[in-house]
Write a protein that holds these residues in place. Structure first.
Motif, short mmCIF file in Angstrom:
data_model
loop_
_atom_site.label_atom_id
_atom_site.label_comp_id
_atom_site.label_asym_id
_atom_site.label_seq_id
_atom_site.Cartn_x
_atom_site.Cartn_y
_atom_site.Cartn_z
N SER A 249 4.98 -3.79 -2.26
CA SER A 249 5.00 -5.25 -2.17
C SER A 249 4.72 -5.67 -0.73
N PHE A 250 4.19 -6.92 -0.60
CA PHE A 250 3.86 -7.48 0.71
C PHE A 250 4.52 -8.84 0.84
N SER A 251 4.90 -9.17 2.06
CA SER A 251 5.60 -10.43 2.31
C SER A 251 4.75 -11.63 1.91
N GLY A 252 5.33 -12.50 1.10
CA GLY A 252 4.64 -13.73 0.69
C GLY A 252 3.65 -13.55 -0.44
N VAL A 253 3.62 -12.35 -1.05
CA VAL A 253 2.65 -12.07 -2.12
C VAL A 253 3.42 -11.67 -3.38
N GLU A 254 3.14 -12.35 -4.49
CA GLU A 254 3.83 -12.06 -5.74
C GLU A 254 3.35 -10.75 -6.36
N GLU A 255 2.04 -10.49 -6.29
CA GLU A 255 1.46 -9.27 -6.88
C GLU A 255 1.84 -8.05 -6.04
N THR A 256 1.83 -6.90 -6.70
CA THR A 256 2.13 -5.66 -6.00
C THR A 256 0.97 -4.67 -6.14
N LEU A 257 0.97 -3.66 -5.27
CA LEU A 257 -0.09 -2.65 -5.23
C LEU A 257 0.40 -1.38 -5.92
N ALA A 258 -0.40 -0.85 -6.85
CA ALA A 258 -0.02 0.37 -7.56
C ALA A 258 -0.14 1.56 -6.61
N ALA A 259 0.92 2.37 -6.53
CA ALA A 259 0.93 3.55 -5.67
C ALA A 259 1.38 4.75 -6.49
N SER A 260 0.59 5.11 -7.47
CA SER A 260 0.93 6.19 -8.38
C SER A 260 1.14 7.50 -7.63
N GLY A 261 2.21 8.19 -8.01
CA GLY A 261 2.50 9.48 -7.40
C GLY A 261 3.28 9.40 -6.11
N ARG A 262 3.55 8.19 -5.64
CA ARG A 262 4.34 8.01 -4.41
C ARG A 262 5.79 7.76 -4.80
N GLY A 263 6.65 8.66 -4.40
CA GLY A 263 8.06 8.49 -4.72
C GLY A 263 8.82 7.83 -3.58
N GLY A 264 10.10 7.58 -3.82
CA GLY A 264 10.97 7.05 -2.78
C GLY A 264 10.76 5.58 -2.53
N SER A 265 11.36 5.11 -1.44
CA SER A 265 11.25 3.70 -1.08
C SER A 265 11.37 3.56 0.43
N GLY A 266 10.87 2.43 0.95
CA GLY A 266 10.93 2.19 2.38
C GLY A 266 9.66 1.56 2.90
N PRO A 267 9.62 1.27 4.21
CA PRO A 267 8.45 0.62 4.81
C PRO A 267 7.24 1.55 4.83
N VAL A 268 6.06 0.98 4.56
CA VAL A 268 4.81 1.74 4.58
C VAL A 268 3.74 0.89 5.27
N VAL A 269 2.68 1.56 5.68
CA VAL A 269 1.50 0.88 6.21
C VAL A 269 0.30 1.27 5.36
N ILE A 270 -0.46 0.28 4.91
CA ILE A 270 -1.68 0.51 4.16
C ILE A 270 -2.85 0.11 5.06
N LEU A 271 -3.80 1.02 5.22
CA LEU A 271 -4.98 0.75 6.04
C LEU A 271 -6.20 0.64 5.13
N VAL A 272 -6.87 -0.50 5.18
CA VAL A 272 -8.00 -0.78 4.30
C VAL A 272 -9.21 -1.18 5.16
N ARG A 273 -10.31 -0.48 4.98
CA ARG A 273 -11.52 -0.85 5.72
C ARG A 273 -12.14 -2.10 5.09
N PRO A 274 -12.78 -2.96 5.90
CA PRO A 274 -13.36 -4.20 5.37
C PRO A 274 -14.32 -3.97 4.21
N GLU A 275 -15.08 -2.86 4.25
CA GLU A 275 -16.03 -2.61 3.16
C GLU A 275 -15.34 -2.13 1.89
N GLU A 276 -14.02 -1.83 1.96
CA GLU A 276 -13.27 -1.41 0.78
C GLU A 276 -12.55 -2.59 0.12
N LEU A 277 -12.78 -3.79 0.64
CA LEU A 277 -12.26 -5.01 0.02
C LEU A 277 -13.40 -5.68 -0.73
#
Length: 365
Positions: A249-277
C-alpha cells in the motif's frame, strides 16, 4: 592479456576510498568502471597504473603480479581526461614521446607514428601543435600516444568528460570501433550511464569504494542487484510503500500493488523506470492500476514525458509519440497508471533513512 584486481584497498588518512575491490578485464574486453563522483573510480585507475600505491590487495597482469612494479614497468597505456599533451611538441612528437624514451629505433618510431595517425584519422595533422586542434582531435592524439608502446591494457580516465555531448557520443562510438580492431583489454572510467551501456562489454558499478554489481548493460539496467544500482542506472521513480501479506500500500492511495511471493510486513521501496509505467484512460481494468492526475506534459524530442500525481507521489512516465498522440494527455486530466515492471527492496532501516541516503547521492531533491 587480462588484468585482475584482488581485494584492492586504498585509504587517505581515516577515509577508505577503495574498499576491497575485485574484478577482472579480459583480453579483447571493453569494461566500464561506472559510478558517481567521489566513488573511488579514478583512485582505482591510478592504483592500476602505478600512480598510487594500494594499502591492501594485489594486481595481476596475465600471470604476473604487478602490485609493486614501477609505472614504466607495467605494460599499460593511460589516457587522461585533460589530454595531458605536451604543448610545445607537434602531434607526431607527442605520439612518439614514449617510444623515444624507450630508445626505439627512429625508423620504427616513424612507422608506428604514421600507422597510429592513420588509425585515429589524423593523417594530415602530424605537424600541428595541440592548440591548433579541437578537443576531440586532442583526445585522439592522447589515445594514439597511449597506444604507441603497444600496451597490454589500456586505461582511460573520463576520456570524453571535457567534450560537448555530440562530440562525446561520436568519439565513444569511435573508441568502440578502435577497440574492436586492436583487441586489447580496456578499462575506462565514466559517470555517464548511457556511454557505459552503449559501448562497453561489461560494466563494473562502484559506489563509495565498493563494487555494487558487475554485468552487461542490459543486466545492470533490467536486473539491478542493489537499490543503489537500480536508482543510479537510468531514470527511476521511487515509491515508498508498506508490505502486508503480499500486498503493498502507498500513502493516500486506496488501491494496492500485488506482491506475490513476498512474505512478512514492513516498509519497502519500489523502483519503477518511466518506460515501465503505462498510461490508460481512467476506468480501464487491470492489475496494478492506479488512478492519478496529469501534472505536467513535456516534449522531449523523440518522446513525451508525463508526470502524474498518484496519492502523495508524483510519477514520471515516458510515452512514445504515436501512443501520446493517440490519447493527447492534458494537464489536470484523470488517468490510470499501470505498473508493468518494477524492482522490490525491503528497507528495515525505514523510509526516512533511505530517503536521506538517496538525497546525499543526488537521486532525489
Amino acid at each position: 592479456m587480462s588484468l585482475r584486481l584482488e581485494n584492492l584497498t586504498k585509504r587517505f588518512g581515516q577515509t577508505t576510498v577503495v574498499d576491497g575491490v575485485s574484478f577482472s578485464v579480459e583480453k579483447g574486453e571493453l569494461t566500464a568502471l561506472l559510478g558517481p563522483s567521489g566513488s573511488g573510480k579514478s583512485t582505482l585507475l591510478r592504483m592500476i597504473a602505478g600512480l598510487e600505491r594500494p594499502d591492501g590487495g594485489r594486481l595481476w597482469l596475465g600471470g604476473e603480479e604487478i602490485t609493486g612494479k614501477a609505472v614504466q614497468k607495467r605494460s599499460l597505456g593511460f589516457v587522461f581526461q585533460n589530454y595531458a599533451l605536451f604543448k610545445h611538441l607537434t602531434v607526431e612528437r607527442n605520439i612518439a614521446f614514449g617510444l623515444e624514451i624507450r630508445k626505439v629505433p627512429p625508423r620504427e618510431i616513424r612507422e608506428r607514428v604514421e600507422s597510429l595517425l592513420e588509425l585515429v584519422k589524423l593523417t594530415d595533422y602530424g605537424k600541428h601543435y595541440p592548440h591548433q586542434l579541437s578537443g576531440g582531435q586532442r583526445q585522439r592524439v592522447a589515445l594514439a600516444r597511449a597506444l604507441a608502446p603497444r600496451p597490454e591494457v589500456l586505461l582511460l580516465d573520463e576520456p570524453f568528460g571535457a567534450l560537448d555531448a555530440k562530440v562525446r557520443s561520436s568519439l565513444a562510438q569511435w573508441l568502440r570501433e578502435i577497440h574492436s580492431r586492436l583487441g586489447t583489454a580496456t578499462l575506462f572510467v565514466t559517470h555517464d550511464q548511457n556511454e557505459a551501456i552503449e559501448i562497453s562489454d561489461r560494466i563494473v558499478v562502484i559506489n563509495r569504494g565498493r563494487v555494487e554489481q558487475i554485468g552487461g548493460g542490459e543486466e545492470v539496467y533490467d536486473k539491478p542487484s542493489t537499490r543503489f544500482v537500480a536508482s543510479f542506472i537510468g531514470n527511476v521513480n521511487i515509491l515508498e510503500g508498506f508490505l502486508d501479506k503480499e500486498r503493498i500500500s502507498f500513502s493516500g492511495v486506496e488501491e494496492t500493488l500485488a506482491a506475490s511471493g513476498r512474505g512478512g510486513s514492513g516498509p519497502v521501496v519500489i523502483l519503477v523506470r518511466p518506460e515501465e509505467l503505462s498510461l490508460r484512460k481512467l476506468g480501464e481494468s487491470g492489475e496494478n492500476l492506479f488512478p492519478g492526475t496529469v501534472q505536467t506534459v513535456s516534449y522531449r524530442g523523440s518522446f513525451f514525458q508525463v508526470e502524474v500525481r498518484v496519492g502523495e507521489m508524483v510519477l514520471r512516465a515516458v510515452e512514445e509519440k504515436r501512443n501520446f498522440h493517440r490519447y493527447e494527455w492534458r494537464e489536470g486530466e484523470r488517468v490510470g497508471v499501470s505498473l508493468e515492471g518494477w524492482q522490490f527492496f525491503e528497507v528495515p532501516e525505514g523510509h526516512e533513512e533511505i530517503r536521506e541516503k538517496l538525497r546525499q547521492l543526488g537521486y532525489i531533491e
